[in-house]
Design an enzyme around this catalytic site. Structure first.
Site, PDB file in Angstrom:
ATOM      1  N   TRP A  17      -7.942   9.683   2.962  1.00 52.83           N
ATOM      2  CA  TRP A  17      -9.069   8.842   2.538  1.00 52.83           C
ATOM      3  C   TRP A  17     -10.078   8.772   3.690  1.00 52.83           C
ATOM      4  CZ3 TRP A  17      -9.250   6.503  -2.302  1.00 52.83           C
ATOM      5  CH2 TRP A  17     -10.381   5.697  -2.525  1.00 52.83           C
ATOM      6  N   HIS A  47      -0.946   5.465   2.802  1.00 53.90           N
ATOM      7  CA  HIS A  47      -1.525   6.059   1.587  1.00 53.90           C
ATOM      8  C   HIS A  47      -1.720   7.563   1.740  1.00 53.90           C
ATOM      9  CE1 HIS A  47      -2.159   2.101  -0.245  1.00 53.90           C
ATOM     10  NE2 HIS A  47      -2.114   1.753   1.019  1.00 53.90           N
ATOM     11  N   HIS A  51       1.655   8.792  -3.110  1.00 52.24           N
ATOM     12  CA  HIS A  51       2.112   7.488  -2.613  1.00 52.24           C
ATOM     13  C   HIS A  51       2.036   6.430  -3.697  1.00 52.24           C
ATOM     14  CE1 HIS A  51      -2.251   7.122  -2.283  1.00 52.24           C
ATOM     15  NE2 HIS A  51      -2.066   5.818  -2.373  1.00 52.24           N
ATOM     16  N   ASP A  53       1.115   2.259  -4.336  1.00 52.43           N
ATOM     17  CA  ASP A  53       0.412   1.092  -3.800  1.00 52.43           C
ATOM     18  C   ASP A  53       1.262  -0.142  -4.061  1.00 52.43           C
ATOM     19  OD1 ASP A  53      -1.767   2.669  -3.216  1.00 52.43           O
ATOM     20  OD2 ASP A  53      -3.098   1.794  -4.718  1.00 52.43           O
ATOM     21  N   HIS A  57      -1.759  -4.244  -0.926  1.00 50.67           N
ATOM     22  CA  HIS A  57      -2.835  -3.319  -0.560  1.00 50.67           C
ATOM     23  C   HIS A  57      -4.216  -3.897  -0.885  1.00 50.67           C
ATOM     24  CE1 HIS A  57      -4.959   0.382   0.074  1.00 50.67           C
ATOM     25  NE2 HIS A  57      -5.077   0.704  -1.191  1.00 50.67           N
ATOM     26  N   HIS A 159      -7.478  -1.610  -9.906  1.00 53.30           N
ATOM     27  CA  HIS A 159      -6.297  -2.029  -9.133  1.00 53.30           C
ATOM     28  C   HIS A 159      -5.915  -3.473  -9.514  1.00 53.30           C
ATOM     29  CE1 HIS A 159      -7.146   1.368  -6.345  1.00 53.30           C
ATOM     30  NE2 HIS A 159      -5.909   1.212  -5.916  1.00 53.30           N
ATOM     31  N   GLU A 171      -0.203   7.365  -6.938  1.00 56.66           N
ATOM     32  CA  GLU A 171      -1.451   8.118  -6.797  1.00 56.66           C
ATOM     33  C   GLU A 171      -1.243   9.476  -6.112  1.00 56.66           C
ATOM     34  OE1 GLU A 171      -4.507   4.300  -6.385  1.00 56.66           O
ATOM     35  OE2 GLU A 171      -3.405   4.967  -4.627  1.00 56.66           O
TER      36      GLU A 171
END
Ligand SMILES: [Zn+2]
Length: 207
Positions: A17, A47, A51, A53, A57, A159, A171
């Site tokens: 990310w 992440h 992974h 969440d 998070h 989310h 994800e």
């Protein structure tokens, strides 16, 4: 029984990310020094790659990884194809599909076309999909993109909406080679007591 690996490889230089910790593996205590073994050292974001969440998070009062029910991450799962180049995933994409008895659904968007770079645009989950899925009995959704919200989203409506409806998030799967259908999913997070997320080795099994 066949096993399909649907996890991204963890390798130095892999995309993360934008702004997040780069993945790094090195042999920090080599055989030449230790006398008998190579021992590696990892630096990574929770992440990284494929992974899950944890609610913490995106919610300071949310559950940590270690508190999550492991039953979410083992069991029957349906892999579903979505139309190519779809902008978002909402009720209209699913309304004609029988989801009775499905607890875990993995959306195959194929939107992350070049796995060596982080995607700039991904299809996102429309927030009103969460109550619809919850009513059907869905407890986990997985995607082959790195978020359920748009990459530039700060509010993270999907989310939050998924969490409020008791649906957990997996994800950055790789589903390119997977034929849509029914499988057994195994994607266990590490027992990170304070974790906000965890890399997983995600596999599908089929008899
Ligand atoms: Zn995540």
């Amino acid at each position: 029984m066949r096993i399909f690996d649907i996890s991204r490889k963890l390798v130095n230089g892999m995309p993360v990310w934008p702004g997040d910790t780069a993945f790094q593996y090195e042999v920090s205590w080599p055989m030449e020094e230790s006398g008998s073994v190579n021992v590696g050292r990892l630096e990574l974001s929770t992440h990284t790659g494929t992974h899950v969440d944890a609610p913490f998070h995106f919610d300071n009062d949310g559950k940590r990884i270690y508190e999550l029910d492991l039953n979410l991450y083992i069991g029957a799962a349906r892999v579903m194809d979505l139309p190519p180049d779809i902008e978002s995933i909402g009720i209209k994409e699913l309304k004609d599909i029988d989801l009775d008895g499905v607890t875990r659904v993995l959306f195959r968007t194929l939107a992350w076309k070049n796995g060596t770079v982080f995607p700039e645009k991904i299809p996102h989950i429309e927030p009103d999909l969460a109550p619809y899925l919850a009513k059907k009995g869905i407890r986990l959704i997985g995607l082959d993109v790195p978020s359920v919200d748009p990459i530039d989203s700060k509010e993270l409506p999907a989310h939050h909406s998924l969490n409020e409806n008791g649906i957990h998030i997996l994800e950055s799967l790789i589903l390119d080679e997977i034929t849509p259908g029914e499988y057994e999913l195994i994607a266990l997070p590490l027992p990170l007591v304070e974790g906000d997320g965890s890399p997983v080795r995600a596999i599908l099994r089929q008899w």
